[in-house]
Design a protein around this motif. Structure first.
Motif, mmCIF file in Angstrom:
data_model
loop_
_atom_site.group_PDB
_atom_site.id
_atom_site.type_symbol
_atom_site.label_atom_id
_atom_site.label_comp_id
_atom_site.label_asym_id
_atom_site.label_seq_id
_atom_site.Cartn_x
_atom_site.Cartn_y
_atom_site.Cartn_z
ATOM 1 N N VAL A 174 -4.395 1.305 -4.201
ATOM 2 C CA VAL A 174 -4.570 1.158 -2.756
ATOM 3 C C VAL A 174 -5.560 0.032 -2.508
ATOM 4 C CG1 VAL A 174 -5.277 2.310 -0.626
ATOM 5 C CG2 VAL A 174 -4.108 3.611 -2.424
ATOM 6 N N CYS A 228 3.686 12.656 3.921
ATOM 7 C CA CYS A 228 2.337 12.106 4.083
ATOM 8 C C CYS A 228 2.255 11.159 5.269
ATOM 9 C CB CYS A 228 1.922 11.390 2.798
ATOM 10 S SG CYS A 228 0.290 10.604 2.874
ATOM 11 N N VAL A 257 -3.921 8.507 3.504
ATOM 12 C CA VAL A 257 -4.300 7.297 2.775
ATOM 13 C C VAL A 257 -4.944 6.317 3.746
ATOM 14 C CG1 VAL A 257 -3.509 5.349 1.374
ATOM 15 C CG2 VAL A 257 -2.399 7.589 1.135
ATOM 16 N N ALA A 281 -10.617 1.900 -0.303
ATOM 17 C CA ALA A 281 -9.539 2.873 -0.397
ATOM 18 C C ALA A 281 -10.090 4.291 -0.384
ATOM 19 C CB ALA A 281 -8.743 2.646 -1.677
ATOM 20 N N ASN A 308 0.836 -1.192 0.000
ATOM 21 C CA ASN A 308 0.000 0.000 0.000
ATOM 22 C C ASN A 308 0.874 1.247 0.000
ATOM 23 O OD1 ASN A 308 -2.899 -0.513 0.005
ATOM 24 N ND2 ASN A 308 -2.535 -1.608 1.924
ATOM 25 N N ALA A 324 -5.570 5.963 -5.927
ATOM 26 C CA ALA A 324 -6.559 5.065 -5.320
ATOM 27 C C ALA A 324 -6.635 3.727 -6.048
ATOM 28 C CB ALA A 324 -7.932 5.728 -5.302
ATOM 29 N N THR A 336 -0.160 13.056 -1.842
ATOM 30 C CA THR A 336 -1.093 12.456 -0.897
ATOM 31 C C THR A 336 -0.853 13.067 0.477
ATOM 32 O OG1 THR A 336 0.454 10.652 -0.457
ATOM 33 C CG2 THR A 336 -1.226 10.264 -2.145
ATOM 34 N N VAL A 384 -8.280 8.236 -0.496
ATOM 35 C CA VAL A 384 -7.011 8.945 -0.673
ATOM 36 C C VAL A 384 -7.266 10.448 -0.695
ATOM 37 C CG1 VAL A 384 -5.005 9.296 -2.167
ATOM 38 C CG2 VAL A 384 -6.045 7.021 -2.001
ATOM 39 N N ALA A 413 -7.505 7.623 7.182
ATOM 40 C CA ALA A 413 -6.701 8.524 6.358
ATOM 41 C C ALA A 413 -6.614 9.908 6.995
ATOM 42 C CB ALA A 413 -7.299 8.616 4.959
#
Length: 538
Positions: free
Chosen positions: A429, A312, A445, A433, A292, A426, A442, A435, A459
């Protein structure tokens, strides 16, 4: 009646007196044949192989002398004859077989050396239809299978890598080959013809656009034995199909220790993701952990993209995989090696970058020579108990989709750019998912959750943690764009994104409650775009 039914035991040692050599890959064949001839082995051969050996002064008997029939039809018919197959299949200790061989003048063949027409190379090398068909070997697989079946008396060799082992075994056993070795070679021969036929049947299905053929075969060649699989108690091997797609299977490893099973899986995920970003538009970096992404970003330089991607989720990035869409340069390498990283994969690497990475002797550096084409067709295979799930590769690209604004407010130009970026990520992922993206990076996530709401909240929480680590007053999800890999079944997932501060959303659409979700977006002044394409990933 079979050999087993007649209770004829296989001899332990079988002397090699006659060998049939017919190879398309002639590397090492001259030296191997000469070594056999020096041991008094009679060499029988065909066409180009026979000519190559004779040119080097090696005594060779043409296969037509065994068959009493010349090669015909441009060599398509030369070994499909009782004179060859009788010599391979005859059970030497069976009186009836021995009598038939004597009656018909069939000489036993003790060693068969065959490597097949290069179908896989032609297929993946872009050969046209007629050329590809012409490279389907018929006589070769037939002989391999015949010799492998009769391994009680015949040794079968399928590639030059086996030549040295054959000669060593003969030296150890006075010119004979032991039963265990013959068994292992037979097993390899059947596996080789199975992989060969899988490549052929796969090519036909692909060429004729048969999405679900009645019989589906998959095969590959062992590239390396792994130390273990996903966990230490599991065995594993890495097999390649011959597909020329740039990536971990075709990359050159410039340095670092052996890739593990998990390294290969994660590196593939990383490079497939970063290949979605055209290098002529911007530099792009993807940082992957457990297949991921924990950070993806674009920038004017790889260093800038890496720093944005790392921001991120700097905690998860520790021990991750870093993929780049441009050649690794010294500036980016300097930043990447500041934290523990398992693998760096890029199309190429400068000499300065290589030297910087070399200081981390266990860090693997792979170069691929190019990016993977995200639009290219291909297969994805997953095992289940008792079967295989086979589907076409997810080669949908957001740039090719008809994006529809479904809310009263349309996204701004900046929001649309971030929405497209978020949906591109996405796709890679694990579902469910969510995002969040801001300014081409990003910022949160959420992956692999049973509930889309949970993914949205996770996320957002990661974005809060990253903001705290960076000393920011608020998380970057404020004013972000958010992507969902599949539709929102209820408005709650959207509302969680709104709560996190997202101002625009992109999703496939298609829910029975799309109208409710759109109404909720309008109520909160959110811009929403629908793609019409889902990107589940399990």
């Amino acid at each position: 009646m079979s050999v087993a039914a007649k209770n004829i035991p296989a001899p332990d040692l079988v002397p090699v007196r006659r060998a049939l050599l017919s190879v398309s890959d002639k590397s090492g064949i001259v030296d191997f044949a000469r070594a056999l001839a020096d041991r008094g082995v009679e060499i029988v051969s065909t066409g180009g192989t026979s000519a190559a050996l004779a040119k080097e002064g090696i005594a060779v008997r043409d296969v037509s002398e065994l068959t009493g029939f010349p090669e015909i039809m441009d060599g398509r018919v030369k070994t499909l004859h009782p004179g060859v197959h009788g010599g391979l299949l005859g059970i030497r200790d069976d009186a009836e077989h021995a009598a038939a061989m004597e009656t018909h003048g069939i000489a036993p063949i003790d060693l068969l050396v065959i490597n097949l027409y290069p179908f896989e190379q032609v297929r993946f090398g872009g050969g046209d239809y007629a050329t590809t068909v012409e490279n389907i070997d018929i006589g070769g697989p037939a002989m391999l299978r015949a010799a492998a079946k009769n391994h009680a008396y015949v040794a079968v060799v399928t590639e030059p890598a086996d030549y040295a082992g054959i000669l060593d075994a003969m030296a150890e056993n006075g010119g004979s080959l032991p039963h265990r070795l013959r068994q292992e070679l037979a097993a390899k021969a059947f596996a080789r013809t199975a992989a060969y036929d899988a490549a052929i049947s796969g090519w036909f299905a692909e060429t004729l656009e048969i999405g679900a053929p009645v019989f589906r075969a998959v095969g590959g060649k062992l590239q390396e034995v792994m130390r273990y699989g996903e966990n230490p108690h599991q065995t594993a091997g890495f097999y390649v199909t011959g597909e020329a797609r740039p990536g971990v299977a075709t990359a050159t490893q410039l340095q670092g220790k052996q890739l593990s099973y998990n390294n290969i899986n994660d590196t593939d995920a990383a490079f497939e993701l970063v290949s979605e970003f055209a290098p002529d538009r911007s530099a792009a970096v993807a940082i992957i952990k457990h297949a991921n992404p924990c950070g993806v970003a674009t920038g004017a330089t790889l260093r800038e993209a890496y720093e944005k991607a790392l921001a991120c989720d700097p905690v998860s990035a520790f021990g991750g995989i870093v993929a780049l869409n441009r050649p690794l340069d010294a500036e980016a390498a300097t930043e990447i090696v500041k934290i523990f990283t398992e693998v760096i994969i890029a199309p190429e690497a400068s000499e300065e970058a290589r030297a910087i990475v070399a200081a981390k002797k266990n860090l693997r550096l792979l170069v691929t020579g190019g990016l993977a084409d995200p639009r290219a067709p291909g297969l994805a295979v997953k095992t289940v108990a008792g079967g295989l799930l086979v589907q076409s590769r997810d080669n949908g690209v957001v740039d090719d989709l008809d994006l529809k604004v479904v809310t009263k407010r349309a996204p701004t130009e900046k929001e649309m750019a971030d929405l497209i970026f978020a949906f591109r990520v996405a796709k890679h992922v694990k579902s469910n998912a969510i995002v969040y993206v801001k300014d081409g990076a990003t910022v949160g996530v959420g992956a692999g959750q049973m509930s889309r709401v949970d993914s949205a909240r996770i996320a957002a929480r990661k974005a809060e943690d990253a903001a705290g680590a960076a000393g920011l007053a608020e998380p970057l999800t404020k004013g972000s764009a958010v992507a969902s890999d599949a539709f929102f079944p209820f408005a709650d997932g959207l509302l969680s994104a709104v709560e996190a501060g997202a101002t625009a959303v992109i999703q496939p659409g298609g829910s029975m409650r799309d109208d409710e979700v759109i109404a909720a977006a309008d109520e909160h002044g959110i811009a929403m775009v629908m793609t019409g394409m889902r990107h589940f990933r399990h």
